[in-house]
Design a protein around this motif. Sequence first.
Motif, mmCIF file in Angstrom:
data_model
loop_
_atom_site.group_PDB
_atom_site.id
_atom_site.type_symbol
_atom_site.label_atom_id
_atom_site.label_comp_id
_atom_site.label_asym_id
_atom_site.label_seq_id
_atom_site.Cartn_x
_atom_site.Cartn_y
_atom_site.Cartn_z
ATOM 1 N N GLU A 56 37.793 37.285 41.509
ATOM 2 C CA GLU A 56 37.449 35.917 41.098
ATOM 3 C C GLU A 56 35.938 35.723 41.090
ATOM 4 O O GLU A 56 35.380 35.114 40.187
ATOM 5 C CB GLU A 56 38.107 34.901 42.030
ATOM 6 N N GLU A 57 35.292 36.288 42.114
ATOM 7 C CA GLU A 57 33.822 36.204 42.186
ATOM 8 C C GLU A 57 33.205 36.826 40.935
ATOM 9 O O GLU A 57 32.279 36.285 40.332
ATOM 10 C CB GLU A 57 33.316 36.983 43.413
ATOM 11 N N ASP A 58 33.762 37.971 40.583
ATOM 12 C CA ASP A 58 33.234 38.688 39.420
ATOM 13 C C ASP A 58 33.434 37.898 38.140
ATOM 14 O O ASP A 58 32.564 37.891 37.273
ATOM 15 C CB ASP A 58 33.904 40.061 39.304
ATOM 16 N N SER A 63 29.882 35.113 32.876
ATOM 17 C CA SER A 63 29.163 34.374 31.838
ATOM 18 C C SER A 63 27.864 35.059 31.441
ATOM 19 O O SER A 63 27.307 34.747 30.389
ATOM 20 C CB SER A 63 28.878 32.964 32.328
ATOM 21 N N LYS A 114 33.425 34.787 37.823
ATOM 22 C CA LYS A 114 32.422 33.729 37.754
ATOM 23 C C LYS A 114 31.129 34.259 37.144
ATOM 24 O O LYS A 114 30.404 33.533 36.460
ATOM 25 C CB LYS A 114 32.137 33.206 39.167
ATOM 26 N N LEU A 115 30.848 35.524 37.473
ATOM 27 C CA LEU A 115 29.605 36.115 36.970
ATOM 28 C C LEU A 115 29.749 36.605 35.532
ATOM 29 O O LEU A 115 28.818 37.149 34.957
ATOM 30 C CB LEU A 115 29.179 37.280 37.868
ATOM 31 N N ARG A 173 42.445 38.921 34.069
ATOM 32 C CA ARG A 173 42.989 38.468 35.350
ATOM 33 C C ARG A 173 44.460 38.824 35.445
ATOM 34 O O ARG A 173 44.898 39.416 36.440
ATOM 35 C CB ARG A 173 42.770 36.969 35.485
#
Lengths: 696, 425
Positions: free
Chosen positions: A449-451, A456, A453-454, A551
Amino acid sequence: MALRAFGAFLRQDSLLSFFSFLEKMSTTSLSKGVFSFRGKKKKPSPKDFVENECGLKSQQLNYYEYLCTELHTISQKIHADMAQDLFTELVSYVTICGQKRSEEEIHAAAIVTGVNTPDHSVLYSNLCSKLVEEVTPHVILIESKSNTTKLIMQSIASQLNSIYEDDENVVKMPQTHCAWSHITEWHRSLISTSSPKKVRKTTKTDTKRRTASSHPLVLLFEAFNNLPVSCLQDFILSCRNHLADMSIVLVFGVTLSLSSLRSRLTHEISTMLSIEAFQMKSSSVYLNQIIDRMLLNSDLPFRLGGKTFQLLLDNFLCHDFSIQKFLHCMQFCVMDHCLGNEHSVSCIARGKVLSNKNLDHIRKLTSFNKFVDDEADPKLQSRLLEDAAYTKSKILTLLEDINVYHRKQPYVTRCLHTLSKSIPKSAFGKQLREVYYSVLNGNFNAALEEDFKLFSVLSRNALQEQLTAILEIMSDCPVESDVSSLRNVLDKLSNFEELLEKSELNSAANKTSLVGKKMDMYTLRKTLQQQRPKHVTLFEEIRGEAVDALRSFFHNEVVHFKKLPLHELFYYDDIKTLKSAVNALPRVALFTALSKPHVYLHDVPKLESSQSVTSQLPDTSVAFKLHMECSTMINIYDWMQAFLSVHEGDDSKGEQHLKQLCSRFSHSAAEMQLLGLIKSTKRKTDHVTRLTWGTI
Amino acid sequence: MDSHVQCRYHQCAMLKSIITKVNTVPSIFVHGHTASGKTLCIKRVLDQQELPHVLIHCAEFYTQKLIYEHILTQLNRTNQPAGKCEDMNSFVRLLHQTLKHERYTNTTAYLVFERAEKLRSLPANVLPALLRLKELSQSQVCVILESEIPWENFRQFPTGYREPITLHFSPYSKDDLIEILSSLVPDDTDKDFYTNYCHLIVNVFFTITRNLRELKYLANMNFKKYCEPVNTGAVAATNHRALWKAIEPQLKTAINSIYLHEMSSSQWEKVQAEDEGAIKLTDCNLKQSVELPYFSKYLLIAAYLASYNPAKSDRKFFVKNCGRLRKQTLTKNPDKTSNQIIGPKQFQLDRLMAIFYSIVEGKVMPTTHLYTQISNLVSLQLLATVSGESQFDSPKYKCLATLEFIQSVSRTVEFQILHYLHDFN
C-alpha cells in the motif's frame, strides 16, 4: 567439520528416541525369553542405526541427502558462474605475462577479494587447478599459514617436487632447506631434459603442450595480508634476481584494497612489480545469486521460514560476509528440518501411499487442524479426522496446492522486486532479499500500500515498462495465473495516444454544448464550476486502474506461507534451535551454567530465583553467586566464610568436615580463576579482582 | 672486455687498485644509493681480470647454512653440496680445504655480498667473522660487502669488527643521468633527437626521482608518444618546442600514476592508445571501495575512538545521562598536542567492547561471531595486537586505520565520528 560433528550428535539424539521407540514396540517379545548367540562381527554403518521396520528413518536420511546434494550442486554452479569472468581474465593475463619476459619487472596480479576469509581457500584452489589446466603446470599455491620465508620455500619445494614426481631427470629439491639456487637448478634441469612427455599434465591434446621450460612459474599467495613485510620484500627481491633465468608471475590475494599492497611495500620494491588488479565480485552479489537461485528455486521442497531467513541474513550482513557460513547454516536447517519433522519425508513421496503413522502426525499439525476447523461442513470435518482414505486424498490435493504455490511464488516475488526497484524509497527496499523477507514475514500488504501511494511519481513510460516487465516474468512461470487485468491496462497504455484523442474529442463535444446556449452570468459560472473538478486526466485514470489491477494481482498471488495448510512440511522456522546452534554465546552460556545450574544438570533442584544460594548447588556455582555480591575487590577470607556458612549453619560437624569444605572452596576458587572470572591482584595480598560486571 | 662504466671512473679506478689477482685486503665495504652502479662496477672489474668470485644475494638466504653451502658449491664448481655446513666454524674449515685446490693457488677468491645489511639479522658472530675471513681461514679470500646504508649502521656490537676499506658511490648528478640515459639510444633513432628527449625527461622528473632505473623506465614508457607527432609528420624532429608541447600533459599524468607504479606498463600502453580512458583507469585502481560487515564497521569505529580518545573522556562521550559533569577549570593548555599527531594509543578489549556497545544501535548479543571479527580486523591490518600472546585474558590492541578511512566507514553507517572525538570537541 564442526557441522558434521554436530550432525553426528543430532543423529545420536534421534537414535535415542529411536531406541525408546523400539523399547515400546518389543516389550512383548522380551517377556518370551532371552537368546544369546554369537553372530559375525559386522561393521556398523549409519544406516544400521537409523533404519527401522517401516523404513521411515532411512527414508529420512535419503531425503536429507537428496536435499543436501541439491543444495551443493546449486552452490557449486553459483560459485563457478561467479568466478568465471575473473578466472578467464586472470588466465589470459598470466598467459600473456608468461610469454612476455622482462628482466626489469615482475609481472604480478592482485585479486581483490573482499572480506570473507573462510571462503577464499576454495577460490584459490579452483584458480590453481584452472591455471594448471590452461597455462602452466608450475603453479604453486602458498597458503596463508606459511608466513615465513622458510615455510614459503618449503611449500615451493614440495609442490615443485610433486609436479615431476616420476621423472628422474629432473632435480629434486631438498624439503627442509630449499634456496633459490635449488630452484634455478631445477629449472635448468627442466630445460636440458625438457620433452613434452615428461610433463604430468591433465590436458590431453599434444598440440597444446609446450616445452616445460617455457612455462612461467606462477606463485599464488593466498593471503597477502598475513605475510610479514620483510619476508615479502626479500621474496620479491630474490624473484627479481632470478628473472633472467625463468619467468615468474606472482598472484596476490588482497583482502581489502590494492592500496594496502602499495602501502606495505617500499617504493623500491613496488617499482619492481608491475601489478594489475582484478576485482572479485562482492559477496553481497553472491548472496543475491544464492537467494535467487537457491531459496527461490521452485524445484526444491525445502524453504526457510521468515525468522530463520532473517537470522541467516543478519549473520551474513552484520558479522561476516561469508557465503560458506551461510551455506553451512542452510545445511544445518535442512538437517534439523529432516530430523524434527519425520513426516516431511512424505513431501517427496507425494504419490506414494502415506502410512497411518504419517497420517496421525499430519493430523496433529496446527495448520492442518486449522484447515479442519475452517471446513464448513461438519460431516467432512469428521471425515477428515477419521476417514483415512479421504484424508489421504485431501492431503495429496493440499500438497499439490503447495507445490503450485512454490512454483509460482519465486516469480511473484521477482515481480514485487521489479516494482520496488523502480520506486524511490520503496517500503520493501531495493534488494531482492528484502522483498523476499517481507513476503516470508507476511507483512507485504502494508508495504504494498505504501508503494502504491508512491506510484504517482511514475511516468507513463515507466509504468508501461513496469507492467511489461511483470508480464514478462509471469510468462516464464510454469503455472498459469490470472494476468488479464494487467494486460488490459498495458494495452490501454500502449494505445494511450488514440484514447487521448478520443477523450479530447469527447470533452470538446461537451464544451461545444455550452456555446450557443443563452444563459445568465450566474448559471454560466456554475456550469463551468461543475466542469472544473473533472480534472482527473485520462492518464491518472489509467494509473488508478493499473494500481487496482496490481493490487488484486498481488493479493491473489502473494499468500503468506503460514496460511497454507501443511506448510510445516516444507518450511523450517525453528528459530530457537537454529540460534543456539549457529550463534554461540560462550559467555552467556557460562553465566547460565553458573547461575542456573539446573538448566544443564538434572540432579540439581530448580531454584525459585536466580539469587538464592543453597548448599545443594555445585561448589563453583555457590562461589560464583557469592562473588557476584562483592565489589570489584574480593577479600578471600570473607568469601570463604560466606561459602562455609552456605554449607552449614554452624561448625558442629567437626574439624575434618571444615577442612574438607575449605579445600572445596579453594578448588572452586581456582576453577573460577581458570574460567577467567577472577584474577589475583598485586594491590592487596589477600584479595582477588572480579572480572565480571553487575550483579545477578 | 670493456671495463668502462659511465660516470664511475673514479670508483672503478679505486676498485681496480684493490681488486687484484693477489691482494692483501681482507674486506671491502661499498655503499651508495640504489641504482648507482655498485654491482655493475664490481662485476666489471672482477670479470675483466677473470678472478674467481661468488655473488651472494643476501635477501635470498634465510639461514647462514644456505649462504655457506651456496658459497662452497660455487667455489667447488659442482652441483653436489659440499657436505653439511651448519655454522661459521665448519664453514671456515671447509673453505680452507676448498681453497687449497690448485685452481686457487696465488689467486684471491672474492665473495661479493649484495644487500649486506641483511647479514645483520643473522647470528651476531657472522658479520665479524666474515670481515676476518682471510685471517680465520688462512687462505686467499676477500669479502666485498655491498649495501645501501653506511658502515656506521653495521656496528651494532662494539667488538670484533675489523674495519673494512669503505668506498662510497655518490648519487649521479643531473648531467650524469642525461649522459647515461642518452647512451641507451634505441636502434633506428637519431642520437640527437633521443638526447634531447632525455634532457626533457630528466628535467621533468628530476625533482621526484634520481633513481636511474626509474628514469630509464619512464623514458621507455613515454618515448612512443614523444615520437608520434614526428612519425605522423605533424612536427619536424628538430622542433623541440612543439614536441614538448605535445608531450607535456602526458608527462604530467605520468608523474602521478606511472612513477608510483599504480599502473602496470601494459595498462599504461593501453591508456596511451585511448587517451580518454586515462583518468578512468586510475580512478578504478585507486578507489577500491571497502566493504565490511555491519558490526565490523562499528567495531572499527569503536577501536578508533578507543585509540584516539583518552580513557578519561569516555564518560563524557558514552555515558548517556552522566549527571552534571564537574565543571573543569578552563586552563586548557593552548599548545596541547592533538592525539591525531601523537598517533594511536593502545587499549584493552574490555574498553573496546564497552564503547562498541554504547555506540551500536539495537541489541547485540556477544556471540563468537563478534569476537572473531576482531581477529579478522587484525588480519586485515586495521587493528594491531600490542600485547604478547601470553596475555590472553586482557589483550590490547591499537587501531591502525586513518581518520579519512574511518570517516568514510562511519559515513556508511551514518555515525557522526567527529562528535565523539576528543580532539574535535
